[in-house]
Design a protein around this motif. Structure first.
Motif, PDB file in Angstrom:
ATOM      1  N   ASP B 195     -11.897   0.642  -0.524  1.00  0.00           N
ATOM      2  CA  ASP B 195     -10.512   1.716  -0.589  1.00  0.00           C
ATOM      3  C   ASP B 195     -10.369   3.035  -0.135  1.00  0.00           C
ATOM      4  OD1 ASP B 195     -12.553   2.083  -2.408  1.00  0.00           O
ATOM      5  OD2 ASP B 195     -11.239   2.848  -4.033  1.00  0.00           O
ATOM      6  N   ARG B 196     -11.830   3.380  -0.107  1.00  0.00           N
ATOM      7  CA  ARG B 196     -11.967   4.756   0.746  1.00  0.00           C
ATOM      8  C   ARG B 196     -11.776   4.047   2.315  1.00  0.00           C
ATOM      9  NH1 ARG B 196     -17.397   7.059  -2.352  1.00  0.00           N
ATOM     10  NH2 ARG B 196     -16.299   8.218  -3.901  1.00  0.00           N
ATOM     11  N   ALA B 197     -12.341   3.293   2.712  1.00  0.00           N
ATOM     12  CA  ALA B 197     -11.746   2.974   4.189  1.00  0.00           C
ATOM     13  C   ALA B 197     -10.694   2.827   4.545  1.00  0.00           C
ATOM     14  CB  ALA B 197     -12.672   1.569   4.445  1.00  0.00           C
ATOM     15  N   ASP B 198      -9.860   2.390   3.420  1.00  0.00           N
ATOM     16  CA  ASP B 198      -8.309   2.161   3.609  1.00  0.00           C
ATOM     17  C   ASP B 198      -7.518   3.611   3.607  1.00  0.00           C
ATOM     18  OD1 ASP B 198      -5.895   0.126   2.796  1.00  0.00           O
ATOM     19  OD2 ASP B 198      -5.512   2.295   2.067  1.00  0.00           O
ATOM     20  N   VAL B 199      -8.055   4.411   2.789  1.00  0.00           N
ATOM     21  CA  VAL B 199      -7.431   5.838   2.649  1.00  0.00           C
ATOM     22  C   VAL B 199      -7.843   6.284   4.080  1.00  0.00           C
ATOM     23  CG1 VAL B 199      -7.759   8.085   1.682  1.00  0.00           C
ATOM     24  CG2 VAL B 199      -7.553   5.798   0.202  1.00  0.00           C
TER      25      VAL B 199
END
Lengths: 554, 554
Positions: B195-199
Motif C-alpha cells: 500500500d505504501r508502494a501504491d501511494v
C-alpha cells in the motif's frame, strides 16, 4: 443470456444462469460421475455479428461452464469424476470465437480472457482441494481455447480417428496468443519441453494421437471404436479409488437476488453504488445479522442463505458486474457494515468445521472471490469508519485493497480484527496469505498480528502496519475525497499495470504467471496493429483479404 | 555516440565506448573505491529533438553506464565500493528523458527499457557474485529512472536539504510505468509494503528523507553539511570490512574489432550475416583456435583476446546490434564452427580456475551474454551441421534457442557435447540452468545428460531429448528452409509474447518478473492511446495542451 438492463448504451451482461437455462452445455450427473457435454448453439450469442460454429465459444458459453463447475461443487458433492466432452461430431471445441474477438473492444477482450482463465482455475481449484478429477474426453479436434480447456483438466484423452488433433493455432492463424493460460499451462503445468511447445504453438494443424502423447500434450489416445469404453474404464478406476467423495446431499444454489437501480445494485448483504460521473463506486459488504449457525447440519439447512455463502456470491456478482458492465469505474471504495464479533464467530465456525464438505466448499469459494478481487483491474481503497466490521474474512477486503483509510477519532473508536481465516484459508494467487504479502519485509509481523489479542483500534492498526492512513476526524472527509479525486484522474492503463505489479510481490505460481505475464503479453498483442489493425491477422481472419505485418521486433 | 554506419535510413547505434570518450559520466577510481559521477551533457543526445536536462538520460547515457560497470569488473578488480552520485546541483537524476520517449518508436522504447534493465541487473550481478558494494549517494532529487538506478544499488543515501526527494512520478505525470524494474524492485527487492508502494508510485513529488526512510525507500538521510562525510564513512566501513577485493591488476578491455559489411558484421570469432529480404540472420560463433591457456596467469596475459572473453564480447555486441539496429530481423539461425574438444578444454580451464578473479568475471560475463540472448525478442534456431562445435558453453546457445535442427547423416557424423559449464555456471534469469529448464518434466535427465560419457551423435542427442529435430541429409535443406520461411511469416508480436512465455517456465525471480511481467505491462501501456495517442499523457507532457484519457478499465 438475457440482458440485465439496457439503461446504458452498452448491453449489460448477466453472469447468472442455471442448468435448466443452459443453451450450450448439458450437465448430467449419475452418481459419482458427472458429464459436461458441450453442444454450443450457433445462434445463441452474447453479442451480434457472429455465429458460434464448431463449438466455439463466447462469454455466454463460458458463463454456463463456470456455473456448472460451481454447481458441481455445491449441488453434487458426491461426484468424484467429471468428464468434459462434446456432442458435435468430430469436433471437441474450436476455442474462443474468432469473429467475436475480432469485433470486440479491447476492454471486452481482456475481461473475456480473464473470466475464462478464472473458470479454468476454478476447475483446477476443485481438483486440487476437493479431489474431483476432471477428464477431457476429446472425441474430436480441440483447438485453441478448446485445447486450453483440456489442459485445465487433470487428464486428456484424444480419439484416434485419423483426423482429430489438439492444437494451439492462435499464433500462426490469428497473430495473438493462446490467451486462456495455454502457453503457461503447456510448459508449467504439463511441463512440455520448451522447443516442442514452440513447435506445437506455431503449428496451425496441431498434433494427433501418437505424437501428441509422445510430447506430453495428451495422456493417451484410443481408436474411435474403443474411445468411449476406454474413457469409461478410466472413469471407473477413478470412481473406485477416489476416497474424497461422500454420500451427502448437496445444497441448491438459487439465483442471487438483486435489485437493479439506476446507480447501482442492491443485494441483501452487498450494496454497490456507482458514482459514474466521478468514476468510482462505493461497495459495501454487510456482516451477518445476529447469531450464525455453528454446526454443519445447521449450515446445510440454511444452504445458500448462510451468510458467508450468500454474501460472497453477491460480492462475486458485483465484481463481475463492475468489470464488464461498468468499465469506466476506475476505483472501488470498499466498506463494511456490521458487528465484527459476528463475523469472527462465522470464521470460527468455518475453521472448526473445515473438514465438512460444505464448509470446505464455502471457504474455498470465499478464497476464489477474494482472488477475483485481487485480479480485478480497478483500484480498491478500503474505507474504515465507525460501524464497520473489517474482521476475519472481511479483513481480507482491506488487505486486498491497494490502500486503506481508517478514521482516527478518540470519541468514536473504530476497530479491525484478525480471525481464524486470516492465517491460510484464503490464499492469494501467489500462494501467500494477504498478511504474508503485506509483511514480506518483516515476516515475523505476520505471527505477531495473528497472535494479537482483541481488536486493533486505529492507532494500534497503524502501529502494526495493517493500514495505510489514519486521518483524524478533522481531516477525514477531505483526505478521502482528495484521494478519490486523485486516483480517478490518473491514466487507467498505467494504474492497471501498476496494480498488477504491486499486488503480487513475492513468489509466483502458474496462476500469477497466467494473470500477470501471459495476460500482459496478450493485452499488448491485442492492441497491436499486427493483430487488430485493418491489415491485422485477427481482423482479416476468414476474409478474402490477407493479413500484412509490420515485421519490426520489439 | 558515433553512428556505426548510415547505409540504412535509420541511424545505427554504436554500443561501444570507453571512459576517455564518455560525455555523461566520470569514472574515478582511487584504490578500493570507485566513484561514478553523472554529469549529463544536455546537447549530446543519441537522437534528435530533445535535450538531456537535469541529468535525464537516453540510451547513449546508459551505454556509458553499462560500459563503466563492465570496466570496473575487468579493469579495476581491486575496487570494493562503487559510489554513484551526481555533479549537478540539487539533482541526482531525473530519469529517462521524457521527450526522447515521447518521440521514439514503440520498438525503440521497448529496447531502450530492456537495455537499461540489463544495465541495472549487471550492477546487481556484480554485487551478488563479485562482492562489490554499490552505494547510491543521492545528493539531490532522484526521480523516475533516477530512483530506479538507486534501487539497483545495495544502499541508498539521500541528502536532507529540505528539497531533495526520491520519486516514481511516471504514473501520475506520464501515464506509463516506472519501466526500469522500479515497481518490481520496490516490492520484491526492497520489500516496500504494497500500500505504501501504491501511494509512493502515484505521488508525483515523491518523498523526502524521514518518510522515505520509514517506508524503506532509502537506507538513510543526512543533512547537506554532513552528507559527504557520512557517505565517506559508510564507504570506509565497506572498504575496511569487505574481503572480496584483491590486489591484482585488471586487464584492459579494448574496443571490439569488427568489420561492417553491407549485409552484416564480421568479427574475429563471430560472423553475422543479415538476410534482410527474408528477415533472418545467420549468426555463427567460432570456437577457439588450437590450444588455449590453462592457467590464470596465461589468461591474464592474453586479456581480452582470450577466446571466451573475446568471443562473448563479440556475441554481446552482435546481439545488441540485432536488437536495436536490425529490428526487422525476426529469426536468428545460430551456428558454431570449430573443434568441440577445444571448447570443452576452455570450459575445463574456467571450471578449474573459477576461484581466480578474472576467470570468475569471464564466466559471469558469459552468463550475462547468454541471458541477453534469452531476453532478445527474436526467434533463435540452432542449426547443427558438420564442422560445428556445440559443446560446453557453446551448447548453451543451442539450449537457449527456441528450436534446434541437427543433421542426421550416417556418412558425416555430427556431435554435440556437454562440458563443465553446463551444470550451473551459466544460469538463466530464472535461476535454473538451461538443461534444468529443458527437463522440467523429467529432472532426472539433467544428471543423466551431464554424466553422459563423450559426445552425443545425432541419434543419441535426439534420444536424450537435447535437440528438436534430426532431419536426414535428404530432407535437411528443405526442412531448414521451410522452417525459416514459416517462422519469418508469423506475426512478430505474437512470437515475442509466445517466446517470452515459453522460454521461462518454472520458477520466477525478480529478474524474470522485470523482463516478463513488468515489461509486458509497460509494452502494453506504451501502445495505449492514453500514453502515446495525440491526447496521451506521454505525448502531452510539458506541452500547454493537456492529456485526456479514455477511462475504460481493462
Amino acid at each position: 443470456m438475457e440482458a440485465l438492463s439496457k439503461s446504458k448504451e452498452e448491453r449489460m451482461i448477466n453472469f447468472q444462469t442455471s442448468p435448466d437455462q443452459y443453451k450450450h452445455w448439458k450437465l448430467n450427473v449419475a452418481g459419482p460421475v458427472a458429464t459436461l457435454t458441450m453442444d454450443v448453439s450457433e445462434d445463441v450469442t452474447l453479442g451480434e455479428g457472429y455465429k458460434l460454429k464448431l463449438n466455439s465459444y463466447d462469454l455466454g458459453v463460458d458463463i454456463e461452464l463456470a456455473d456448472a463447475i460451481q454447481r458441481l461443487r455445491f449441488e453434487h458433492p458426491q461426484v468424484k469424476a467429471v468428464v468434459i466432452t462434446s456432442l458435435k461430431p468430430r469436433i471437441f471445441c474450436a476455442g474462443a470465437n474468432i469473429y467475436m474477438l475480432g469485433t470486440s473492444s479491447h476492454a471486452f477482450k481482456v475481461n473475456f480472457c480473464k473470466f475464462t482463465n478464472e473458470t479454468r482455475c476454478a476447475i483446477e481449484d476443485d481438483s486440487r482441494h476437493s479431489g474431483r478429477r476432471y477428464l477431457a474426453a476429446l472425441n474430436g479436434t480441440a483447438s485453441g481455447g478448446g485445447y486450453e480447456l483440456a489442459i485445465a483438466c487433470d487428464e486428456i484423452y484424444l480419439v484416434d480417428d485419423g483426423n482429430s488433433a489438439v492444437s494451439l493455432p492462435e499464433v500462426p492463424l490469428l497473430g495473438v496468443l493462446p490467451g486462456t493460460g495455454g502457453l503457461t499451462r503447456l510448459v508449467d503445468k504439463r511441463k512440455v519441453r520448451r522447443d516442442r511447445a514452440d513447435v506445437f504453438s506455431t503449428l496451425a494443424e496441431g498434433l494427433k494421437g501418437k505424437r501428441a502423447k509422445e510430447w506430453g500434450l495428451i495422456d493417451d489416445y484410443f481408436p474411435t471404436s474403443k474411445f468411449q469404453e476406454s474413457v469409461d474404464a478410466r472413469v471407473g478406476e477413478i470412481v473406485g479409488k477416489n476416497g474424497v467423495g461422500h454420500a451427502s446431499d448437496g445444497i441448491k444454489l438459487n439465483a442471487v437476488q438483486l435489485e437493479v437501480k439506476p446507480a447501482g445494485l442492491e443485494y441483501k448483504y452487498v450494496n454497490l453504488v456507482l458514482n459514474r460521473e466521478q468514476r468510482y463506486a462505493d461497495l459495501t459488504v454487510r456482516g451477518p445479522e445476529g447469531d450464525s449457525p455453528t454446526t454443519p447440519e445447521e449450515i446445510q439447512t440454511l444452504g445458500d442463505t448462510y451468510w458467508p455463502l450468500q454474501a460472497y456470491r453477491e460480492l462475486d456478482h458485483a465484481l463481475l458486474h463492475l468489470r464488464v458492465n461498468e468499465s469506466e469505474i476506475g476505483l472501488v471504495c470498499v466498506r463494511t457494515e456490521g458487528n465484527s464479533d459476528d463475523v469472527l464467530a462465522v470464521d470460527k465456525t468455518l475453521e472448526v468445521n473445515k473438514e465438512h464438505w460444505l464448509v470446505r466448499e464455502i471457504v474455498l469459494y470465499m478464497a476464489r472471490v477474494l482472488r477475483r478481487l485481487d485480479l480485478t483491474a480497478k483500484s480498491f481503497f478500503a474505507i474504515v469508519e465507525p460501524g464497520s466490521c473489517f474482521a476475519g474474512n472481511l479483513l481480507e477486503l482491506l488487505l486486498a485493497s491497494d490502500r486503506s483509510y481508517m478514521l482516527n477519532n478518540e470519541d468514536e473508536q473504530v476497530r479491525i480484527a484478525v480471525g481464524k481465516l486470516n492465517s491460510g484459508a484464503l490464499p492469494m494467487s501467489n500462494g501467500l496469505t494477504r498478511l504474508q504479502s503485506r509483511f514480506l519485509a518483516t515476516p515475523e509481523k505476520v505471527g505477531e498480528v495473528l497472535a494479537h489479542s482483541g481488536a486493533f483500534d486505529t492507532e494500534a492498526a497503524a502501529e502494526a502496519g495493517l493500514i495505510t492512513f489514519a486521518p483524524d476526524d478533522l481531516d477525514w472527509e477531505d483526505e478521502v475525497r482528495v484521494a478519490i479525486e486523485e486516483r480517478t484522474s490518473l491514466s487507467p492503463d498505467a494504474l492497471t499495470g501498476m496494480e498488477a505489479s504491486l499486488r503480487f510481490a513475492g513468489p509466483e505460481t502458474m496462476e500469477t504467471k497466467i494473470y500477470g505475464r501471459l495476460t500482459a503479453w496478450q493485452n499488448w498483442i491485442f492492441q497491436r496493429p499486427n493483430a487488430v489493425g485493418p491489415e491485422g491477422a485477427l481482423t482479416n481472419y476468414g476474409k478474402p483479404t490477407q493479413a500484412h505485418f509490420d515485421f519490426k521486433r520489439t
